[in-house]
Design a protein around this motif. Sequence first.
Motif, PDB file in Angstrom:
ATOM      1  N   ASP A 288       0.804  -1.223   0.000  1.00  0.00           N
ATOM      2  CA  ASP A 288       0.000   0.000   0.000  1.00  0.00           C
ATOM      3  C   ASP A 288       0.837   1.273   0.000  1.00  0.00           C
ATOM      4  O   ASP A 288       0.304   2.376   0.104  1.00  0.00           O
ATOM      5  N   GLY A 289       2.160   1.133  -0.100  1.00  0.00           N
ATOM      6  CA  GLY A 289       3.021   2.303  -0.156  1.00  0.00           C
ATOM      7  C   GLY A 289       3.368   2.900   1.186  1.00  0.00           C
ATOM      8  O   GLY A 289       3.959   3.992   1.246  1.00  0.00           O
ATOM      9  N   SER A 290       3.065   2.224   2.258  1.00  0.00           N
ATOM     10  CA  SER A 290       3.358   2.756   3.587  1.00  0.00           C
ATOM     11  C   SER A 290       4.775   2.370   4.022  1.00  0.00           C
ATOM     12  O   SER A 290       5.273   1.297   3.661  1.00  0.00           O
ATOM     13  N   PRO A 291       5.454   3.239   4.786  1.00  0.00           N
ATOM     14  CA  PRO A 291       6.733   2.843   5.377  1.00  0.00           C
ATOM     15  C   PRO A 291       6.519   1.645   6.291  1.00  0.00           C
ATOM     16  O   PRO A 291       5.557   1.608   7.069  1.00  0.00           O
ATOM     17  N   ALA A 292       7.390   0.670   6.202  1.00  0.00           N
ATOM     18  CA  ALA A 292       7.160  -0.563   6.953  1.00  0.00           C
ATOM     19  C   ALA A 292       8.438  -1.382   7.028  1.00  0.00           C
ATOM     20  O   ALA A 292       9.406  -1.144   6.296  1.00  0.00           O
TER      21      ALA A 292
END
Length: 342
Positions: A288-292
């Motif tokens: 989803d394009g989130s930093p992780a």
Amino acid sequence: MTAHHNFKRQVRARAARTGESYTAALRHFLPPTSPGATTMAEGAWPTEAVRLAVAQTPAREDPRDVDALRASGLQVRDLMRQAHEQGARIVQFPEGAICFPNKRILSVTGPDTVGPADWDRYRWPVAQAELAKIADLAAELRLWTVIAAPHRLSGANRPHNSLYVVSDQGAVVTRYDERRLSRTKGMYMYSPGRSPVTFDLDGVRFGCLLGMEIHYPEQFAEYEALDVDCVLLSTTGVRPGNVAAQTLGHAASNSYWVSLAVPTEHAETTPSGVAAPNGEWHQQCPADGSPAVVVVDLDDRCELAAEAVNHARPWRRQTRGTGPDDRCSSDPRSENRAAGFS
């Protein structure tokens, strides 16, 4: 994969001391077997797991933007804490985790054309301060940290594009410099590196690659010959499906782990993740394009690794080392390429 914490390190130390191959040195550490007993597969070893975290972060491109550099540092440290909370021993970040300097922003002829980079535009003191905070946190968390950043050289020499390896004591223990530079990087921005780099952590040997080096299978083969267990590749450049497919292919053809760290901008098609030695993804970050961060136990006993590591890899090594079969060298039909179907 610690092999009783020091098993592989002891084998490698003997091999270096005696000049033996790794396989020959290994035999001195294996228990004797009774007649008819099954011996350990050549190239196999007792293993425990090292927990690796791989991250995806935004790639900020303006090296003049002090606030952006500091935001990058904060993001990295937040993900380091998340990795630590999940039990990681080592965490890897993508190329550009602090900043991926845009070629047009640095170009003395830009922004409409690309020319030689003016590295005075890079806010070195700010970036170095963020890296120092990252090293301090690595020591606080007892977390090995692999982070990309430019490495300054002397005088007018262009910097290296580098991957720093920071120990759990907060010290830089080694640094990998990208060797296969893109056309723009090589002509205008960076000085190429010269050699592969490996480091050992709890008996596991890691190799480092950076940038566009996913496209060079000979570098992955080079690390297989250096007996690595996992290659850490950090990059910003991802074409949909291309890099993912190559990552899995390199893992399968060399029968080792490959950890791919990419920016969040590419997460929809190719999120950061770890490919197992059998050529399948073990884990990947969210798409989803989130930093992780995502964590993986590099355990050669797991279903995705055991067959490849303990059988396929030793078999390939044996095949590569046998040389040509000369049993038919005296038969003229062996050399007659136009002998037909008879």
